[in-house]
Design a protein around this motif. Structure first.
Motif, PDB file in Angstrom:
ATOM      1  N   ASP A 146     -17.468 -38.172  12.530  1.00 48.11           N
ATOM      2  CA  ASP A 146     -18.692 -38.072  11.731  1.00 48.11           C
ATOM      3  C   ASP A 146     -18.373 -38.180  10.242  1.00 48.11           C
ATOM      4  O   ASP A 146     -19.078 -38.861   9.488  1.00 48.11           O
ATOM      5  CB  ASP A 146     -19.408 -36.753  12.006  1.00 48.11           C
ATOM      6  N   GLN A 147     -17.323 -37.503   9.818  1.00 47.01           N
ATOM      7  CA  GLN A 147     -16.952 -37.536   8.403  1.00 47.01           C
ATOM      8  C   GLN A 147     -16.564 -38.943   7.966  1.00 47.01           C
ATOM      9  O   GLN A 147     -16.881 -39.374   6.850  1.00 47.01           O
ATOM     10  CB  GLN A 147     -15.800 -36.568   8.149  1.00 47.01           C
ATOM     11  N   ASN A 205     -17.573 -41.846   9.510  1.00 49.68           N
ATOM     12  CA  ASN A 205     -18.755 -42.708   9.589  1.00 49.68           C
ATOM     13  C   ASN A 205     -19.723 -42.459   8.436  1.00 49.68           C
ATOM     14  O   ASN A 205     -20.414 -43.384   7.983  1.00 49.68           O
ATOM     15  CB  ASN A 205     -19.469 -42.499  10.923  1.00 49.68           C
ATOM     16  N   LEU A 222     -18.840 -30.744  11.059  1.00 46.25           N
ATOM     17  CA  LEU A 222     -18.794 -32.196  11.200  1.00 46.25           C
ATOM     18  C   LEU A 222     -17.476 -32.601  11.847  1.00 46.25           C
ATOM     19  O   LEU A 222     -16.406 -32.184  11.396  1.00 46.25           O
ATOM     20  CB  LEU A 222     -18.919 -32.870   9.833  1.00 46.25           C
ATOM     21  N   SER A 223     -17.563 -33.412  12.880  1.00 44.32           N
ATOM     22  CA  SER A 223     -16.342 -33.911  13.509  1.00 44.32           C
ATOM     23  C   SER A 223     -15.669 -34.906  12.572  1.00 44.32           C
ATOM     24  O   SER A 223     -16.292 -35.440  11.644  1.00 44.32           O
ATOM     25  CB  SER A 223     -16.667 -34.590  14.837  1.00 44.32           C
TER      26      SER A 223
END
Length: 231
Positions: A76-77, A79, A72-73
């Motif tokens: 992403d983490q 959001n 996970l970027s």
């Protein structure tokens, strides 16, 4: 899952977080495996929801084989709510107190907690009470209202009270300040202490909380004297 279980979740720039499907190492029948998967899936979704994590994370887990890893970027983490920058979500609500209504907002971070209470006075004004952690900072010399990072002066209705590590502050926001608070993304206080030190404390104001605050202010201005909480 262990990371999601932390209350204040931070990430280092060189850290890597990934997800994948869960798997069993025991020999079970297909019927038992399906039943276990349904139970574990429901428990996982409920757990993520309770920890303030978007349940879309479970979809990413389910789409990644157990013998692989979906990294996970950092965006992403963030959001997904997996990383919360070391703070709980702000909680706003209207409560009953002393025969009247109080609008209360609370938010904790890894270093402090702020609580704001708005109540109606007998004169149908809106009174603000703010409780913040000030351990080790010295006596409070002055207080400013903090709205979206901007400060405006307020006059304390009484000297700041120190209850253990918590300072309790009472003031009456002016009409223009109340309007700004209802439109704000964050509200709080900026404190000046003996020795020229300063600190700022703020609580997030989601859109729903802003609407709740606007309704409360209108209610307060039209509340009969016998139905108020006096401070």
């Amino acid at each position: 899952m262990l990371f999601a279980g932390g209350r204040f979740r931070l990430i280092q720039p060189d850290s890597v977080v990934g997800v994948h499907q869960f798997a069993t190492v025991d020999q079970v029948t297909s019927e038992q495996a399906m039943a276990d998967a349904q139970i574990f899936s429901a428990a996982t979704v409920n757990f993520l929801r309770d920890m303030g994590v978007n349940t879309q994370l479970f979809s990413l887990m389910a789409a990644t084989p157990a013998n692989a890893m979906q990294a996970l970027s950092v965006p992403d983490q963030i959001n997904l709510g997996l990383v919360n920058a070391g703070k709980d979500a702000a909680v706003w609500g209207i409560e009953s107190a002393q025969g009247g209504l109080v609008l209360k907002g609370v938010q904790s971070t890894i270093s402090s907690t702020i609580e704001i209470q708005l109540a109606c006075t007998a004169q149908q004004e809106v009174s603000a009470a703010v409780m913040v952690d000030v351990v080790g900072k010295g006596g409070v010399r002055s207080v400013d209202l903090l709205v979206d990072g901007r400060t405006t002066a307020v006059a304390l209705r009484q000297p700041a009270k120190l209850l253990g590590r918590t300072a309790k502050l009472h003031f009456l926001p002016g009409p223009s300040q109340l309007v700004e608070m209802q439109r704000a993304r964050s509200v709080g206080v900026s404190l000046s202490y003996d020795g020229q030190r300063q600190s700022m404390f703020a609580i997030e104001v989601p859109e729903q909380a802003g609407a709740l605050m606007a309704g409360f202010v209108q209610l307060c201005h039209g509340t009969p004297r016998h139905g108020v909480v006096q401070r």
